[in-house]
Design a protein around this motif. Sequence first.
Motif, PDB file in Angstrom:
ATOM      1  N   UNK B 155      27.588  36.695  10.600  1.00  0.00           N
ATOM      2  CA  UNK B 155      27.379  37.992  11.216  1.00  0.00           C
ATOM      3  C   UNK B 155      28.166  38.143  12.510  1.00  0.00           C
ATOM      4  N   UNK B 156      28.797  39.321  12.661  1.00  0.00           N
ATOM      5  CA  UNK B 156      29.493  39.632  13.901  1.00  0.00           C
ATOM      6  C   UNK B 156      28.674  40.629  14.701  1.00  0.00           C
ATOM      7  N   UNK B 165      27.459  47.284  10.894  1.00  0.00           N
ATOM      8  CA  UNK B 165      27.584  45.928  11.404  1.00  0.00           C
ATOM      9  C   UNK B 165      28.838  45.309  10.807  1.00  0.00           C
ATOM     10  N   UNK B 166      29.366  44.306  11.478  1.00  0.00           N
ATOM     11  CA  UNK B 166      30.519  43.586  10.954  1.00  0.00           C
ATOM     12  C   UNK B 166      30.092  42.194  10.525  1.00  0.00           C
ATOM     13  N   UNK B 281      35.388  45.446  19.860  1.00  0.00           N
ATOM     14  CA  UNK B 281      34.276  44.861  20.615  1.00  0.00           C
ATOM     15  C   UNK B 281      33.263  44.218  19.671  1.00  0.00           C
ATOM     16  N   UNK B 282      33.031  44.864  18.528  1.00  0.00           N
ATOM     17  CA  UNK B 282      32.083  44.298  17.568  1.00  0.00           C
ATOM     18  C   UNK B 282      32.603  42.987  16.998  1.00  0.00           C
ATOM     19  N   UNK B 287      26.773  43.750  20.542  1.00  0.00           N
ATOM     20  CA  UNK B 287      25.835  44.670  19.906  1.00  0.00           C
ATOM     21  C   UNK B 287      25.843  45.957  20.719  1.00  0.00           C
ATOM     22  N   UNK B 288      26.375  47.017  20.133  1.00  0.00           N
ATOM     23  CA  UNK B 288      26.515  48.281  20.849  1.00  0.00           C
ATOM     24  C   UNK B 288      25.281  49.136  20.601  1.00  0.00           C
TER      25      UNK B 288
END
Lengths: 349, 403
Positions: B155-156, B165-166, B281-282, B287-288
């Motif tokens: 998980x990114x 999510x990335x 950034x992700x 976590x935005x």
Amino acid sequence: MRSFSMVLLGLAALRAQTEDFGKAYSFAERKPGTKVEQTIDTLLPSIVKIHGASGLKTISAYATGILVSNKGHVLTVDQILLQPDRTRVVLYDGSVHQAKLLPADDRLGVRLIQIDPDAVRCELRPLWPAPDTTFRTGQFVVSLGNCFRLAEFSEKVSATFGVVVGRANTALRYRMTDVKYDGDIILTDACNNPGHYGGGLFSLDGRWLGLNMRLLDSKETNTMLSAAIPVADLLPYLDEVVNGKPRPVAAAAAEPAWLGAVLFDKAGRQSPPAYVERVVPGSPAAQLGLRNDDLIVRLGEFSTRTCREFAEILGKFAPGQTVTVTWKRGTQVMTGDVTFGKAPTEAGK
Amino acid sequence: MNASTMARAAGAALFVAAALAAQTPPSDEFLQLEPVLQQALRKAGPFVVTVETYGGTRQAQGSEGAADGEGPPKPRQMPKWEPKPRQEDPDDADKKKNEKKKPLVASGFAQAQGKTSGVVLTADGWVLVSRFALALEPTTVLITVPGRGTFHAVRGGEDTSRGIALVKIDAQDLPVPDFVHPDQVHVGQWAFALGRTFAADEPTVHLGIVSAKKRLFGRALQIDAYTSPANYGGAVVDVQGRVLGIAVPLSPSGRNAGVEWYDSGIGFAVTIADIQPLLARMQQGEVLQRGWLGVQLATAWLGPGAKIDGTPKDGVAAKAGLRKGDVIQQVDGVEVMNGPHFQMLLSSRLGGDPITLTVRQKDGDVLTVGPLTLADAPWSEQKQSKDAELPASFPLPKEPEGR
């Protein structure tokens, strides 16, 4: 003055409508249209309305059927409303016929019923699966059926439009409640409302692709889905009952398959993921190279998300069958072919 | 001219109109569209992947569900059985129509751990998925790329405000889609929602159009193709097979809702081409979240500007000295018309974003405040907070809490 003439215009339109209303269906009234309109128009006389027994709120007393023979055979989804002496078929000309129940196919969840062809005054227009029964994702489809019993007497059933969403297997990949049928189904976004089932799914050029099923309740996504049974699967049953061609008898259920991997299955409300706790020496799992702490994620093409699912899916296979097992070790995803064995007997342990 | 001759004339006019309509050659637009859809499917199929999760905590997702990440899941309360009033005529179609339409997914929607979909972002293994797929905090995430096999995914970062999510898989030379910038999308154009859930060998497709742009404060397209747990994370593509967005369960209130809207003709596709910096950034694991200023607006104030009715103690606004009665006149140089306008200007921002305000204080002094740094919203998109309802007023948590 202007508004007055508008009212009259409306009245004239209404008059034309009332004259048309209640008229028996005739082919003469067909008008030229687009190919799709013509396709629907050609198919409509083969789609019949079925009325039957009911009494419960959740069960509707109406459905749709497809006329499949000149002898008055009508194919529909097997359901509780089909009761002897209480099943009636309404043809496209508005005539109502008592129907006789023929043996159902429990695997398909469909049933043929039959009306007396000698009592029919209009021309019967049966449908039969074309040699080409293929369908593909993204193909445009028209679904015909009497949703919510909107069509009465000689009124035409409803046509809904959509695409083939995809193919799914009812057996395992795709858990559903109340589905008798066990095989590949056609998912579509042409909606199957109550009453629509038993109707047909057709390509835009009029090929019969499937028989509309009841709305499916998918356990996998917690949503409702519209689906149809592909006609290729219906053909052996149709051939047997309508044409008297015997079907090959399915082999009797064999012993359950055995892999020889003991899972870390703790008791509880939630079944845990299928982690291997121990591998029985000399078992198919040992030959495959499974170790403890491996996470078995797939048997064949079926995902095994929990120990319970693993057991359920393993039960679908027989000893001697070879499948590809997928498992995860650390961050590696590994695969290998395994031939299932027979579970050792108690005495042999 | 009496009434009957007029009716006849009108009838004749109708007949002529009908005859004229019949003469125009009918067009088979469906037949023309079908091969276009097939071609788009062939183009888009390779980069739509399957997401499978193993382990994690099953829990209810709906309004009755426990909030995500707040201790152990509570046992789900089963509804009490009550005898239903007997319906007099079960076949009455009108009555059925008049019945309140029940959503096909009940409230307290228990998320099933089925497969969902994802879209390849980069050739070296970054894959976009829906946060819906990760909502159960699974211990294992596997991505299956068609024709390439199954990969273990790490998980990114995430964007909770967009519901995406990335994840990263160890693969190279993956097929990468073209992402269409939302400025080049038009309302009314075809939008096909793809997923890869039910069968591994071919994607699923739902047909629809773009209903609106810049929904959810500029984050998403609204589409009318069915989006459901089966194709969340999947690509919404145009007729050329280019990606317009990623299907996600979101609603304007900011709650991770939308599941109950799946058959309503309302779906959201988060646009990707316009958020390249956020994706970067992700990829760093960030976590935005939505940005939070910490002001409550006076709803009775109709403008000009947005009048502050309160500032929670720990909010960014309170710390910057904003007080009840102040009127925000400008946001980064943009004149604020009224409260809803201010919310629009603010809601598109994320935690950490800078913001400069021009404020007229109670005593008439006009100050420039900032640049301030927005905090992460104290409510998570997952937390089902009723306070998060927009745009009636800004959320004002009773107990301000950090993340």
